[in-house]
Design an enzyme around this catalytic site. Structure first.
Site, PDB file in Angstrom:
ATOM      1  CE  LYS A 103      -6.044   2.281  -1.612  1.00 51.60           C
ATOM      2  NZ  LYS A 103      -6.827   2.306  -0.350  1.00 51.60           N
TER       3      LYS A 103
ATOM      4  CE1 TYR B 124      -3.110   2.979   0.477  1.00 54.45           C
ATOM      5  CE2 TYR B 124      -3.659   2.150   2.659  1.00 54.45           C
ATOM      6  CZ  TYR B 124      -3.852   3.058   1.643  1.00 54.45           C
ATOM      7  OH  TYR B 124      -4.794   4.054   1.791  1.00 54.45           O
TER       8      TYR B 124
END
Length: 299
Positions: free
Chosen positions: A162, A133
């Protein structure tokens, strides 16, 4: 594997405690709305304000309510590596299909430190798919594409990332380093289509808690190569996507969801309510998208 719209659920609270009934309602809304997966415990879920036991319980509730209908990818990152390892192991043992691990925040590690951190997570759960992330605005540091590529080559279970940044050039370098088949998800709502046009496979967008069908359809059209249809949805969703950030996420999200009767308008400190001016903007936005019950529209 993972693709499409994977809404990051907010964590509903009632009188300071996890509201499990509301969490189940949120799951049903996004799953029945056509979402391709569910995430819990990401930025939208206020994980930094919760104990590990609270985060574990939220994962359990979501897994139980989803009941295998779509993949569940909890956020399991924490500042302390030991907590990240514990929560990631828990997610795997509880039955999640993967986990999303945030770049460690506040301490601003160098790239070698980031490599070693994610390498340890990957070694701990070797057969469990992991998404890195990358959110430099919150973490204070960005994991470099070369570091991601190195991790991907060394650990096959690091399958994607992400990307919560406006830097689209980063994506081009990321695909060159990690491979075109690396699973990239957009983490900034209004950039879903631009990122998917570069090769991202979906979005982890808070807006999908309000408008799950529309966000899922945008992803489906982009994945199918129907960019004209995807553009129409991109512009249709633009105001809602921007509204998520009219105050700190998840304050606008929870404000509107409370008007929709899905949860209480409650956050954990240090978050607090937004201004009356922002609330009025949110109310007008919600009316335009047909999100409000009739009595709220008339109020």
């Amino acid at each position: 594997m993972f693709r499409g719209s994977i809404p990051p659920l907010p964590t509903p609270f009632r009188r300071g405690r996890l509201d499990e009934e509301a969490l189940r309602r949120l799951v049903e809304r996004v799953v029945q709305g056509g979402s391709h997966g569910v995430s819990v415990g990401g930025t939208t879920g206020e994980p930094g304000t919760q104990t590990l036991e609270e985060r574990k319980r939220a994962i359990e509730v979501v897994l139980d309510q989803v009941a295998g209908r779509v993949p569940v990818i909890p956020g399991t990152g924490a500042l302390r590596l030991e907590e990240t390892l514990e929560l990631t192991r828990f997610a795997k043992e509880a039955g999640a299909q993967g986990a999303m691990v945030i770049v460690p925040y506040y301490v601003k590690p160098n790239q070698e430190g980031l490599y070693r951190y994610f390498a340890e997570v990957a070694r701990t759960v070797p057969d469990f798919p992991l998404l890195i992330y990358n959110i430099p605005g919150r973490a204070g540091v960005e994991i470099a594409p070369k570091t991601v590529g190195r991790l991907r080559r060394d650990f096959p279970n690091i399958v994607g990332l992400k990307h919560s940044s406006k830097d689209l050039e980063y994506l081009s370098h990321l695909f060159l380093e990690a491979g075109r088949d690396f699973l990239v998800f957009c983490g900034l709502e209004s950039l879903t289509l631009p990122m998917m046009s570069l090769g991202a496979v979906g979005t982890i967008a808070a807006t999908a808690n309000w408008l799950p069908k529309e966000v899922a359809l945008l992803c489906e059209k982009a994945l199918a190569g129907d960019y004209q249809g995807a553009r129409e949805l991109h512009f249709h969703l633009l105001e809602a996507n921007e509204a998520i950030f009219w105050d700190t996420n998840p304050i606008p999200l929870k404000t509107v969801l409370s008007w929709m009767g899905l949860l209480e308008k409650e956050w954990r400190p240090p978050l607090g309510p937004t201004t009356p001016e922002v609330e009025e903007r949110l109310r007008r936005m919600a009316e335009r998208y047909g999100l409000l019950p009739k009595e709220k529209e008339a109020a």
